[in-house]
Design a protein around this motif. Structure first.
Motif, PDB file in Angstrom:
ATOM      1  N   ASN A 108      41.271  35.463  35.789  1.00  0.00           N
ATOM      2  CA  ASN A 108      41.767  36.008  37.054  1.00  0.00           C
ATOM      3  C   ASN A 108      42.173  34.898  38.013  1.00  0.00           C
ATOM      4  O   ASN A 108      43.173  35.027  38.734  1.00  0.00           O
ATOM      5  CB  ASN A 108      40.718  36.913  37.701  1.00  0.00           C
ATOM      6  CG  ASN A 108      40.517  38.204  36.937  1.00  0.00           C
ATOM      7  OD1 ASN A 108      41.361  38.604  36.129  1.00  0.00           O
ATOM      8  ND2 ASN A 108      39.399  38.854  37.168  1.00  0.00           N
ATOM      9  N   GLU A 109      41.421  33.805  38.028  1.00  0.00           N
ATOM     10  CA  GLU A 109      41.771  32.671  38.886  1.00  0.00           C
ATOM     11  C   GLU A 109      43.087  32.047  38.442  1.00  0.00           C
ATOM     12  O   GLU A 109      43.917  31.667  39.276  1.00  0.00           O
ATOM     13  CB  GLU A 109      40.649  31.631  38.863  1.00  0.00           C
ATOM     14  CG  GLU A 109      40.907  30.421  39.734  1.00  0.00           C
ATOM     15  CD  GLU A 109      41.105  30.750  41.204  1.00  0.00           C
ATOM     16  OE1 GLU A 109      41.879  30.029  41.866  1.00  0.00           O
ATOM     17  OE2 GLU A 109      40.510  31.721  41.704  1.00  0.00           O
ATOM     18  N   ARG A 112      45.859  34.224  39.729  1.00  0.00           N
ATOM     19  CA  ARG A 112      46.050  34.025  41.177  1.00  0.00           C
ATOM     20  C   ARG A 112      46.786  32.720  41.466  1.00  0.00           C
ATOM     21  O   ARG A 112      47.686  32.671  42.298  1.00  0.00           O
ATOM     22  CB  ARG A 112      44.709  34.037  41.900  1.00  0.00           C
ATOM     23  CG  ARG A 112      44.179  35.431  42.170  1.00  0.00           C
ATOM     24  CD  ARG A 112      43.001  35.408  43.148  1.00  0.00           C
ATOM     25  NE  ARG A 112      41.790  34.843  42.581  1.00  0.00           N
ATOM     26  CZ  ARG A 112      40.915  35.513  41.833  1.00  0.00           C
ATOM     27  NH1 ARG A 112      41.111  36.785  41.571  1.00  0.00           N
ATOM     28  NH2 ARG A 112      39.846  34.931  41.355  1.00  0.00           N
TER      29      ARG A 112
END
Length: 122
Positions: A108-109, A112
């Motif tokens: 997820n990072e 992003r």
């Protein structure tokens, strides 16, 4: 277990030690009171930072609360100090769950960061 807890409470009042706190924490854990177990284990570790028993019990208590990272850390440290087979089984389960959570966070990072990089490029 209530009688056992009462006995440990008296012992803690008379002569607190890392081992005594860890043993009372074990009773709290068996009573399904993980926060109380964590509190006693933390007190034990303030007295003796190398208390494998306190680390293992606190790791198991964190597991009940879904604190997978803290659980994995405490179980790993406890096993490093004093290995035992029973804790190994719990540690395997916790490590597997923590690994999946960590991988998902990293994924997820990365997404992003990729989105942020694309927005900056515009």
């Amino acid at each position: 277990l209530e009688g056992s807890l009462d006995a440990w409470n008296k012992v803690v009042e008379i002569k607190p030690s890392a081992l005594i706190y860890a043993r009372r924490a074990d009773v709290f854990l068996k009573m399904k009171k993980p926060n109380a177990a964590i509190r006693d284990c933390t007190a034990a570790l303030e007295i003796n930072p190398d208390s494998a028993k306190a680390l293992k019990i606190r790791g198991k208590a964190h597991r009940y609360l879904g604190n997978w990272e803290l659980s994995a850390h405490d179980l790993s440290e406890g096993q490093r100090i004093d290995f035992d087979e029973d804790t190994l089984e719990v540690q395997k389960v916790v490590d597997e769950i923590w690994h999946k959570i960590r991988e998902r966070r990293l994924h997820n990072e990365a997404i992003r960061r990729n989105r942020a990089d694309r927005l900056e490029a515009k």
